[in-house]
Scaffold this motif. Structure first.
Motif, PDB file in Angstrom:
ATOM      1  N   GLY A  16      24.938  31.752  22.817  1.00 25.54           N
ATOM      2  CA  GLY A  16      25.599  30.681  22.080  1.00 25.54           C
ATOM      3  C   GLY A  16      26.094  31.141  20.718  1.00 25.54           C
ATOM      4  N   LEU A  17      25.243  31.879  20.000  1.00 27.95           N
ATOM      5  CA  LEU A  17      25.643  32.389  18.682  1.00 27.95           C
ATOM      6  C   LEU A  17      26.851  33.308  18.809  1.00 27.95           C
ATOM      7  CD1 LEU A  17      22.205  33.316  17.020  1.00 27.95           C
ATOM      8  CD2 LEU A  17      23.710  31.423  16.408  1.00 27.95           C
ATOM      9  N   THR A  18      26.836  34.158  19.849  1.00 26.41           N
ATOM     10  CA  THR A  18      27.916  35.137  20.021  1.00 26.41           C
ATOM     11  C   THR A  18      29.225  34.444  20.401  1.00 26.41           C
ATOM     12  OG1 THR A  18      26.223  36.656  20.815  1.00 26.41           O
ATOM     13  CG2 THR A  18      28.514  37.317  21.119  1.00 26.41           C
ATOM     14  N   ILE A  19      29.159  33.550  21.395  1.00 26.31           N
ATOM     15  CA  ILE A  19      30.365  32.848  21.840  1.00 26.31           C
ATOM     16  C   ILE A  19      30.919  31.974  20.703  1.00 26.31           C
ATOM     17  CG2 ILE A  19      31.209  31.057  23.431  1.00 26.31           C
ATOM     18  CD1 ILE A  19      29.205  32.276  25.505  1.00 26.31           C
ATOM     19  N   GLY A  20      30.015  31.376  19.931  1.00 25.97           N
ATOM     20  CA  GLY A  20      30.444  30.505  18.838  1.00 25.97           C
ATOM     21  C   GLY A  20      30.960  31.241  17.611  1.00 25.97           C
ATOM     22  N   GLY A  21      30.837  32.577  17.588  1.00 26.30           N
ATOM     23  CA  GLY A  21      31.376  33.353  16.471  1.00 26.30           C
ATOM     24  C   GLY A  21      30.438  33.503  15.289  1.00 26.30           C
ATOM     25  N   MET A  22      29.172  33.024  15.443  1.00 25.60           N
ATOM     26  CA  MET A  22      28.226  33.092  14.327  1.00 25.60           C
ATOM     27  C   MET A  22      27.800  34.530  13.997  1.00 25.60           C
ATOM     28  SD  MET A  22      27.363  29.872  13.303  1.00 25.60           S
ATOM     29  CE  MET A  22      25.822  30.179  12.446  1.00 25.60           C
ATOM     30  N   VAL A  23      27.954  35.456  14.943  1.00 28.83           N
ATOM     31  CA  VAL A  23      27.534  36.840  14.685  1.00 28.83           C
ATOM     32  C   VAL A  23      28.631  37.637  13.976  1.00 28.83           C
ATOM     33  CG1 VAL A  23      25.823  36.978  16.536  1.00 28.83           C
ATOM     34  CG2 VAL A  23      28.217  37.520  17.023  1.00 28.83           C
ATOM     35  N   GLN A  24      29.700  36.927  13.560  1.00 27.15           N
ATOM     36  CA  GLN A  24      30.757  37.586  12.792  1.00 27.15           C
ATOM     37  C   GLN A  24      30.753  37.021  11.372  1.00 27.15           C
ATOM     38  OE1 GLN A  24      34.434  37.536  15.061  1.00 27.15           O
ATOM     39  NE2 GLN A  24      33.254  37.696  16.953  1.00 27.15           N
ATOM     40  N   PRO A  25      30.141  37.751  10.433  1.00 28.97           N
ATOM     41  CA  PRO A  25      29.957  37.209   9.079  1.00 28.97           C
ATOM     42  C   PRO A  25      31.265  36.758   8.427  1.00 28.97           C
ATOM     43  CG  PRO A  25      28.760  39.279   9.331  1.00 28.97           C
ATOM     44  CD  PRO A  25      29.560  39.100  10.579  1.00 28.97           C
ATOM     45  N   VAL A  45      30.250  24.455  16.405  1.00 30.64           N
ATOM     46  CA  VAL A  45      28.988  25.031  16.895  1.00 30.64           C
ATOM     47  C   VAL A  45      27.847  24.057  16.612  1.00 30.64           C
ATOM     48  CG1 VAL A  45      27.384  26.965  16.739  1.00 30.64           C
ATOM     49  CG2 VAL A  45      29.841  27.371  16.484  1.00 30.64           C
ATOM     50  N   MET A  46      27.816  23.586  15.374  1.00 25.00           N
ATOM     51  CA  MET A  46      26.761  22.652  14.989  1.00 25.00           C
ATOM     52  C   MET A  46      26.857  21.361  15.810  1.00 25.00           C
ATOM     53  SD  MET A  46      25.151  22.330  11.510  1.00 25.00           S
ATOM     54  CE  MET A  46      23.773  21.302  11.170  1.00 25.00           C
ATOM     55  N   GLY A  47      28.084  20.854  15.967  1.00 20.40           N
ATOM     56  CA  GLY A  47      28.287  19.632  16.746  1.00 20.40           C
ATOM     57  C   GLY A  47      27.829  19.803  18.188  1.00 20.40           C
ATOM     58  N   GLY A  48      28.210  20.937  18.785  1.00 20.44           N
ATOM     59  CA  GLY A  48      27.805  21.210  20.171  1.00 20.44           C
ATOM     60  C   GLY A  48      26.293  21.295  20.302  1.00 20.44           C
ATOM     61  N   GLY A  49      25.652  21.944  19.328  1.00 20.31           N
ATOM     62  CA  GLY A  49      24.196  22.073  19.361  1.00 20.31           C
ATOM     63  C   GLY A  49      23.520  20.711  19.294  1.00 20.31           C
ATOM     64  N   LEU A  50      24.009  19.858  18.384  1.00 16.49           N
ATOM     65  CA  LEU A  50      23.411  18.527  18.227  1.00 16.49           C
ATOM     66  C   LEU A  50      23.640  17.661  19.468  1.00 16.49           C
ATOM     67  CD1 LEU A  50      24.312  17.761  14.496  1.00 16.49           C
ATOM     68  CD2 LEU A  50      22.078  18.376  15.448  1.00 16.49           C
ATOM     69  N   LEU A  51      24.795  17.854  20.099  1.00  9.90           N
ATOM     70  CA  LEU A  51      25.152  17.071  21.287  1.00  9.90           C
ATOM     71  C   LEU A  51      24.098  17.219  22.386  1.00  9.90           C
ATOM     72  CD1 LEU A  51      27.776  15.454  21.311  1.00  9.90           C
ATOM     73  CD2 LEU A  51      28.838  17.271  22.649  1.00  9.90           C
ATOM     74  N   VAL A  52      23.496  18.406  22.488  1.00 12.83           N
ATOM     75  CA  VAL A  52      22.459  18.629  23.505  1.00 12.83           C
ATOM     76  C   VAL A  52      21.060  18.418  22.943  1.00 12.83           C
ATOM     77  CG1 VAL A  52      21.532  20.256  25.198  1.00 12.83           C
ATOM     78  CG2 VAL A  52      23.972  20.287  24.661  1.00 12.83           C
ATOM     79  N   ALA A  53      20.843  18.899  21.710  1.00 11.28           N
ATOM     80  CA  ALA A  53      19.483  18.847  21.159  1.00 11.28           C
ATOM     81  C   ALA A  53      19.049  17.411  20.848  1.00 11.28           C
ATOM     82  CB  ALA A  53      19.392  19.714  19.900  1.00 11.28           C
ATOM     83  N   PHE A  54      19.998  16.588  20.407  1.00  7.17           N
ATOM     84  CA  PHE A  54      19.643  15.205  20.033  1.00  7.17           C
ATOM     85  C   PHE A  54      19.014  14.439  21.204  1.00  7.17           C
ATOM     86  CE2 PHE A  54      20.021  10.963  18.392  1.00  7.17           C
ATOM     87  CZ  PHE A  54      19.910  11.130  17.023  1.00  7.17           C
TER      88      PHE A  54
ATOM     89  N   GLY B  13      33.528  27.577  19.770  1.00  3.13           N
ATOM     90  CA  GLY B  13      32.450  27.074  18.915  1.00  3.13           C
ATOM     91  C   GLY B  13      31.649  25.990  19.618  1.00  3.13           C
ATOM     92  N   LEU B  14      32.360  25.056  20.228  1.00  2.00           N
ATOM     93  CA  LEU B  14      31.699  23.958  20.940  1.00  2.00           C
ATOM     94  C   LEU B  14      30.852  24.497  22.095  1.00  2.00           C
ATOM     95  CD1 LEU B  14      31.572  20.831  20.966  1.00  2.00           C
ATOM     96  CD2 LEU B  14      33.338  20.892  22.737  1.00  2.00           C
ATOM     97  N   ALA B  15      31.427  25.449  22.862  1.00  6.57           N
ATOM     98  CA  ALA B  15      30.698  26.037  23.995  1.00  6.57           C
ATOM     99  C   ALA B  15      29.448  26.762  23.490  1.00  6.57           C
ATOM    100  CB  ALA B  15      31.606  26.998  24.761  1.00  6.57           C
ATOM    101  N   GLY B  16      29.603  27.533  22.417  1.00  5.49           N
ATOM    102  CA  GLY B  16      28.458  28.245  21.851  1.00  5.49           C
ATOM    103  C   GLY B  16      27.397  27.266  21.377  1.00  5.49           C
ATOM    104  N   GLY B  17      27.840  26.197  20.726  1.00  3.08           N
ATOM    105  CA  GLY B  17      26.906  25.189  20.238  1.00  3.08           C
ATOM    106  C   GLY B  17      26.144  24.523  21.376  1.00  3.08           C
ATOM    107  N   LEU B  18      26.844  24.224  22.483  1.00  9.41           N
ATOM    108  CA  LEU B  18      26.180  23.598  23.630  1.00  9.41           C
ATOM    109  C   LEU B  18      25.079  24.515  24.170  1.00  9.41           C
ATOM    110  CD1 LEU B  18      29.275  22.083  25.522  1.00  9.41           C
ATOM    111  CD2 LEU B  18      27.531  20.832  24.234  1.00  9.41           C
ATOM    112  N   LEU B  19      25.353  25.838  24.212  1.00 10.43           N
ATOM    113  CA  LEU B  19      24.338  26.789  24.688  1.00 10.43           C
ATOM    114  C   LEU B  19      23.134  26.816  23.740  1.00 10.43           C
ATOM    115  CD1 LEU B  19      26.504  29.808  25.891  1.00 10.43           C
ATOM    116  CD2 LEU B  19      25.237  28.175  27.292  1.00 10.43           C
ATOM    117  N   ILE B  20      23.409  26.772  22.436  1.00  7.31           N
ATOM    118  CA  ILE B  20      22.321  26.763  21.455  1.00  7.31           C
ATOM    119  C   ILE B  20      21.485  25.489  21.621  1.00  7.31           C
ATOM    120  CG2 ILE B  20      21.801  26.592  18.979  1.00  7.31           C
ATOM    121  CD1 ILE B  20      24.314  28.393  18.527  1.00  7.31           C
ATOM    122  N   GLY B  21      22.162  24.359  21.835  1.00  8.79           N
ATOM    123  CA  GLY B  21      21.459  23.100  22.065  1.00  8.79           C
ATOM    124  C   GLY B  21      20.614  23.156  23.324  1.00  8.79           C
TER     125      GLY B  21
END
Lengths: 135, 146
Positions: A16-25, A45-54, B13-21
């Motif tokens: 997820g970090l890699t696909i989302g571009g977070m590993v590129q400073p 990235v943050m939105g996608g993470g919250l969408l599942v984690a919430f 970004g959205l796809a990466g975020g979904l994986l992190i979630g």
């Protein structure tokens, strides 16, 4: 089972970090640069993470225990203290200087860049120092 | 302020975020643990106990996954910071010290903490984001520093 979950969760997180571009400073700094040419990608990235984690945390609240352990280990503190704020400020400054937060820095180790290794060594030293000074 | 309009990058970004979630959800529902990287890494290095195994494997997965993704999509490969070595050391020390002092980072506070509406995490996330914005502003836009 907890070990397998750990490995799977690590793989998912790293992908997820890699696909989302977070590993590129440079991309991360582009997100933090509001006054320049702003790259909003990391908000997704943050939105996608919250969408599942919430919903996952909502589900956890309705369960007595996780699937493969006896109890949830979820923080319970609600007080705001100085350590929380000072810690967040120091972290934010470091993040803004280099463009790495802890996850991406560790994930980027696989690319074997000397600068990434140097950052991770310094980060571990910072964690160690915090333990030494604050206990 | 100019904004880069790049829907493909937003989709990634959205796809990466979904994986992190998904990772956070798996760790929570499966093992009852929070996917906070600074905590997982710090405790792996400095704490003994039964949680060492899964933490080590989590970090292993975290390091291996970018290799697989980067092999399939070279443009997504991990990159290094471009600031000089002295600044990298300062930044690393601040990130390590600060995340442990503040009990979390972008994952533990930013994703997991906000998901459970923790006031501490909401405040911590707002604070480190603001500190990041200000730092980049000072470095890039303050005359004399840039």
């Amino acid at each position: 089972m907890k070990n397998l979950i750990g490995l799977l969760a690590g793989l998912l997180f790293g992908a997820g970090l890699t696909i989302g571009g977070m590993v590129q400073p440079q991309k991360v700094l582009g997100f933090l640069d509001l006054a320049g040419v702003w790259d909003p990608s990391l908000a997704f990235v943050m939105g996608g993470g919250l969408l599942v984690a919430f919903p996952a945390f909502a589900l956890a609240r309705r369960r007595d225990r996780p699937l493969f352990d006896l109890a949830f280990q979820i923080p319970t503190r609600n007080d705001i203290d100085k350590r929380l704020i000072v810690g967040a400020v120091l972290f934010g400054v470091g993040w803004g200087i280099a463009g790495y937060c802890p996850g991406p820095a560790i994930a980027a180790l696989s690319a074997l860049h000397p600068a990434t290794l140097l950052f991770c060594v310094a980060m571990v030293a910072g964690m160690w120092l915090q333990r030494r000074l604050m206990r | 302020m100019q904004i880069i309009i790049d829907p493909y990058s937003w989709l990634l970004g959205l796809a990466g975020g979904l994986l992190i979630g998904l990772s956070a959800a798996l760790l929570l529902i499966g093992s009852g643990r929070i996917a906070g990287i600074s905590g997982i890494a710090g405790n792996l290095l400095f704490e003994r106990g039964p949680d060492r195994g899964w933490r080590a494997l989590f970090v292993l997965g975290l390091i291996l996954a970018p290799l697989i993704v980067g092999w399939l999509r070279p443009e997504l490969r991990a990159a290094a910071p471009t600031v000089n070595a002295g600044m990298i050391v300062v930044a690393g020390l601040l990130v390590g010290f600060g995340t442990r002092l503040g009990s979390g980072c972008t994952s533990g506070h930013g994703i997991c903490g906000i998901s459970r509406l923790s006031p501490r995490s909401l405040l911590a996330t707002a604070t480190f984001m603001a500190a990041g914005f200000v730092t980049v502003y000072l470095i890039r836009h303050l005359p004399g520093l840039a």
